[in-house]
Scaffold this motif. Structure first.
Motif, PDB file in Angstrom:
ATOM      1  N   ALA A 144       0.832  -1.203   0.000  1.00  0.00           N
ATOM      2  CA  ALA A 144       0.000   0.000   0.000  1.00  0.00           C
ATOM      3  C   ALA A 144       0.867   1.254   0.000  1.00  0.00           C
ATOM      4  CB  ALA A 144      -0.934   0.003   1.208  1.00  0.00           C
ATOM      5  N   GLU A 145       1.975   1.211   0.736  1.00  0.00           N
ATOM      6  CA  GLU A 145       2.890   2.356   0.768  1.00  0.00           C
ATOM      7  C   GLU A 145       3.468   2.640  -0.615  1.00  0.00           C
ATOM      8  OE1 GLU A 145       7.225   3.550   2.768  1.00  0.00           O
ATOM      9  OE2 GLU A 145       5.991   2.006   3.709  1.00  0.00           O
ATOM     10  N   VAL A 146       3.889   1.585  -1.293  1.00  0.00           N
ATOM     11  CA  VAL A 146       4.469   1.753  -2.627  1.00  0.00           C
ATOM     12  C   VAL A 146       3.403   2.162  -3.639  1.00  0.00           C
ATOM     13  CG1 VAL A 146       5.511   0.469  -4.545  1.00  0.00           C
ATOM     14  CG2 VAL A 146       6.470   0.290  -2.258  1.00  0.00           C
ATOM     15  N   ALA A 147       2.202   1.608  -3.529  1.00  0.00           N
ATOM     16  CA  ALA A 147       1.124   1.984  -4.434  1.00  0.00           C
ATOM     17  C   ALA A 147       0.809   3.469  -4.330  1.00  0.00           C
ATOM     18  CB  ALA A 147      -0.126   1.151  -4.149  1.00  0.00           C
ATOM     19  N   GLU A 148       0.766   3.971  -3.109  1.00  0.00           N
ATOM     20  CA  GLU A 148       0.508   5.407  -2.903  1.00  0.00           C
ATOM     21  C   GLU A 148       1.640   6.249  -3.496  1.00  0.00           C
ATOM     22  OE1 GLU A 148      -0.330   8.592   0.745  1.00  0.00           O
ATOM     23  OE2 GLU A 148      -0.107   6.457   1.170  1.00  0.00           O
TER      24      GLU A 148
END
Length: 266
Positions: free
Chosen positions: A77-81
């Protein structure tokens, strides 16, 4: 004659490339080994989560519909954001969704290396006896220098047509250097705007920034934009860089302003 400081190096094969950790000076051996091991372990975990080649990676399990993103590693989720922000910042020159599914391959290495380096090597640079510390992951660098140390990392930018020839030397105390291009891997980058390989004539794009994730994104964007388009550089923020065309032409910029354009010399 003043003796040059010693350099301690450890190397591992991770994320499909050689990753080397460097410490300049005289670190406590146990401290250096702990920092190196922790850095490598974090990168191996990033590879487990994001590898496009491991059937058990979170990314491939998400792509196959076997794992919901909310149930994956929090890193996903961190990388997607971050990838969504990079797509917005670059005006679509970079995206992690070009293939129709989430594929952060073009972002993860820079992000993971910077994250591991800041967690484990930046403190190493502040430890007794250490002048500087850094990491090299397949030619992409995150570098640190101890406060007050008389040390500068001099990073060579090589000619993509002749790897024995240095085009420029970039002095870095604390920062990152990323290089992308077609010289070594061919037209492996896709232009998200067309869905076709990026063929804008950039043999190599080297970007210097505070962090490797940022530098890596903009090196990719530079290749996709093409040698003749520097309209994106004001959006890249505090960066410097050099583009080399396939015919040998060179363009350089500093903080959003082009500072030099050189005709082909070969």
């Amino acid at each position: 004659m003043t003796r040059a400081p010693r350099r301690h190096v450890e190397v591992a094969q991770i994320m499909g490339t050689a990753v080397s950790v460097h410490a300049v000076g005289d670190p406590d051996r146990a401290v250096f080994e702990r920092a190196t091991a922790a850095c490598f372990d974090e990168l191996r975990e990033a590879d487990r989560v994001f590898s496009p080649y491991r059937d058990d990676s979170d990314i491939l399990r998400i792509a196959r519909g076997e794992l919901a993103m909310r149930d994956a590693s929090p890193w996903v989720a961190e990388v997607a954001e971050a990838c969504a922000q990079a797509e917005s910042d670059t005006g679509g020159l970079f995206t992690a969704w070009w293939s129709g599914v989430f594929d952060p391959t073009g972002y993860v290495k820079g992000w993971a290396v910077e994250r591991a380096a800041r967690r484990h090597l930046a403190p190493l640079a502040d430890s007794p006896g250490v002048i500087a510390a850094g990491i090299n992951a397949g030619g992409d660098l995150q570098l640190f220098t101890a406060p007050g140390a008389d040390w500068t990392w001099n990073v060579a930018v090589v000619d993509p047509a002749d790897r024995s020839r240095v085009l420029a030397t970039v002095p870095v105390r604390d920062g990152a250097v990323a290089t992308s291009g077609t010289a070594e891997r061919g037209t492996h980058l896709v232009d998200p705007r067309s869905g076709h390989p990026a063929v804008g004539g950039v043999a190599s794009a080297t970007v210097v920034a505070a962090g490797l994730a940022h530098a890596d994104v903009w090196a990719t964007a530079a290749v996709v934009a093409g040698f003749d388009d520097l309209g994106w550089i004001p959006r890249a923020g505090p960066t410097a860089g050099i583009l080399v065309a396939g015919d040998g032409r060179v363009r350089r910029w500093l903080d959003g302003v082009e500072i030099e354009a050189v005709a082909a010399t070969w």
